[in-house]
Enzyme design. Structure first.
Site, PDB file in Angstrom:
ATOM      1  N   CYS A  63       3.187  -5.404 -15.397  1.00  0.00           N
ATOM      2  CA  CYS A  63       2.910  -4.984 -16.714  1.00  0.00           C
ATOM      3  C   CYS A  63       4.157  -4.481 -17.360  1.00  0.00           C
ATOM      4  O   CYS A  63       5.321  -5.217 -17.458  1.00  0.00           O
ATOM      5  CB  CYS A  63       1.527  -4.196 -16.894  1.00  0.00           C
ATOM      6  SG  CYS A  63       1.630  -2.708 -15.877  1.00  0.00           S
ATOM      7  N   SER A  64       4.209  -3.015 -17.503  1.00  0.00           N
ATOM      8  CA  SER A  64       5.645  -2.400 -18.035  1.00  0.00           C
ATOM      9  C   SER A  64       5.622  -1.260 -17.648  1.00  0.00           C
ATOM     10  O   SER A  64       6.077  -0.369 -18.522  1.00  0.00           O
ATOM     11  CB  SER A  64       5.568  -2.496 -19.532  1.00  0.00           C
ATOM     12  OG  SER A  64       5.780  -4.166 -19.910  1.00  0.00           O
ATOM     13  N   CYS A  65       5.088  -0.616 -16.469  1.00  0.00           N
ATOM     14  CA  CYS A  65       5.287   0.684 -16.293  1.00  0.00           C
ATOM     15  C   CYS A  65       6.488   1.450 -16.283  1.00  0.00           C
ATOM     16  O   CYS A  65       7.464   0.574 -15.653  1.00  0.00           O
ATOM     17  CB  CYS A  65       4.650   0.919 -14.742  1.00  0.00           C
ATOM     18  SG  CYS A  65       2.834   0.382 -14.710  1.00  0.00           S
ATOM     19  N   CYS A  75       8.762  -3.220 -13.736  1.00  0.00           N
ATOM     20  CA  CYS A  75       7.330  -3.245 -13.551  1.00  0.00           C
ATOM     21  C   CYS A  75       6.851  -4.899 -13.459  1.00  0.00           C
ATOM     22  O   CYS A  75       6.880  -5.220 -14.814  1.00  0.00           O
ATOM     23  CB  CYS A  75       6.698  -2.520 -14.303  1.00  0.00           C
ATOM     24  SG  CYS A  75       4.658  -2.707 -14.332  1.00  0.00           S
TER      25      CYS A  75
END
Lengths: 115, 104, 204
Positions: C107-109, C104
């Site tokens: 962000c950090s999905c 991601c």
């Protein structure tokens, strides 16, 4: 505002917060369509990264209709839009030095795609 | 927004550091940060897209120099202030109070 | 980011978190038992073993494998593993010609209820920035070398679709039970930064 009680944790974790919307929205592109990501530079929140903007890709999947982050992030409603999964070749994104085989797959909401 | 979060394709961010047998949380405050952001989300104070937007408002240098859960705490402060539920002044006052009481 | 794998926060971060928590509790905006419960759920109950169970089942049941690739959400739902940050699952299949990696960049999905919370490196700028432009270099850093002819597909999780890689079943694992197969399936092999272990590696 309601406070989440301990009994709600299991249901919250099991169901999450689905972003898929059970409404219809126009289908502008079919799988296999060659499209361009729009070159936009909005000041608001968006999920269209710069490295994709203006680039050509191929639609590989119609994912259905989802909440649009661009409005939802600003409290302006879910604005349901169709989401497409698009393949971008590495050479299209990074130039002639990039690997000829590799690709990035990313999803684009309808409004991220040029007419 | 052409913000610092949009980093796909950037160079010189350093090596990828892989920790063997990494714990889910490294410190207690991370557990609390994780729980608070999710419970205030679940309580309807904001949605996930708003949470991402709030994190993206961090000053770029600070964003790059802080960890994931620090990003979350920044987002939580922004969102709860927007919501009117918790102001920065209240938080600053409580921090001062805790510090005076020797909490660290 | 300093010398450490995760940024060591100054003590003012800890005290600020305590301040916010105490205020939210006093205002009745969060419940203490609910906080403990959600932490415990993600720290103790949910983790990459779930994804490994799904992959091992797909390796042994061709019908399930088909369902998993056609509709990841429904097939993972058969195990009850869809949920928060894994509401919509797409499973991508490694083959001798194609290797998949998940990131991601914005962000950090990550598919929380299928693989657990993401490791620090997945959330870090070095991984997020680099894997889309240099996937082969990233793989090398993880100790994975693929044939030059392998096509690498990087899936950037920019929407609420979450991805899991279905890695290739290692050779020499015929006759292993699903439980034994699940032992071979690492978290990284389901993100695409690693490959499953071999039975010899597990025994070692």
């Amino acid at each position: 505002m309601p406070t989440v009680p301990v009994e709600m944790i299991d249901p919250l974790v099991a169901h999450g917060a689905p972003a898929r919307m059970n409404v219809d929205a126009p289908t502008r592109f079919k799988v296999g369509a060659v499209i361009h990501a729009r070159n936009i530079n909005p000041l608001h929140h968006t999920r269209l990264p710069r490295y994709i903007r203006g680039r050509q890709g191929t639609v590989v999947r119609d994912c259905g209709v989802f909440i649009l982050p661009d409005t939802h992030a600003h409290g302006l409603g879910p604005c349901p839009e169709r989401l497409y999964c698009v393949r971008f070749e590495s050479r299209e994104l990074w130039g002639d030095d990039a690997d000829t085989r590799n690709a990035v797959y990313i999803t684009l909401w309808d409004r991220y795609i040029d007419d | 927004m052409n913000g610092v979060q949009d980093m796909g394709g950037m160079h010189n961010m350093g090596p990828i550091v892989h920790e063997a047998n990494e714990p889910v949380f490294h410190e207690e405050w991370e557990r609390r940060a994780f729980a608070m952001l999710l419970l205030c989300l679940g309580g309807g104070h904001y949605n996930l897209d708003m949470a991402r937007r709030a994190i993206e408002l961090m000053p770029p240098a600070e964003y790059l120099d802080t960890s994931y859960y620090e990003h979350w705490m920044h987002g939580l402060e922004v969102l709860m202030a927007e919501d009117g539920s918790l102001t920065r002044e209240e938080i600053d006052a409580r921090v001062a109070q805790l510090a005076a009481a020797g909490v660290h | 980011m300093g010398a450490h794998h995760h940024h060591a926060p100054p003590s003012d971060v800890r005290i600020r978190v305590r301040a916010i928590e105490s205020l939210l509790l006093e205002k009745g905006l969060v419940d203490s038992a609910a906080m403990d419960k959600i932490v415990e759920t993600f720290e103790k109950d949910i983790g990459p073993r779930r994804g490994a169970e799904v992959v091992a089942h797909a390796w042994t049941d061709p019908e399930y494998r088909k369902r998993l690739l056609e509709n990841g959400t429904a097939a993972i739902g058969e195990f009850g593993y869809t949920g928060l940050q894994a509401e919509e699952m797409i499973v991508v299949e490694d083959t001798p010609k194609v290797h998949n990696m998940v990131v991601c960049t914005l962000c950090s999905c990550y598919p929380w209820t299928v693989l657990g919370l993401p490791p620090v490196w997945y959330k870090s700028a070095p991984y997020r920035s680099r894997v889309v432009i240099d996937p082969r270099g990233v793989l090398k850093e993880f100790g994975v070398t693929l044939p030059e002819s392998t096509e690498i597909r990087v899936w950037d999780s920019n929407s609420e679709l979450r991805y899991m890689v279905l890695p290739m079943r290692p050779e020499g694992t015929e006759g292993l039970s699903e439980e034994a197969l699940a032992e071979l399936i690492t978290r990284d092999s389901m993100i695409g930064t690693g490959l499953p272990k071999t039975p010899a590696e597990v025994a070692a």
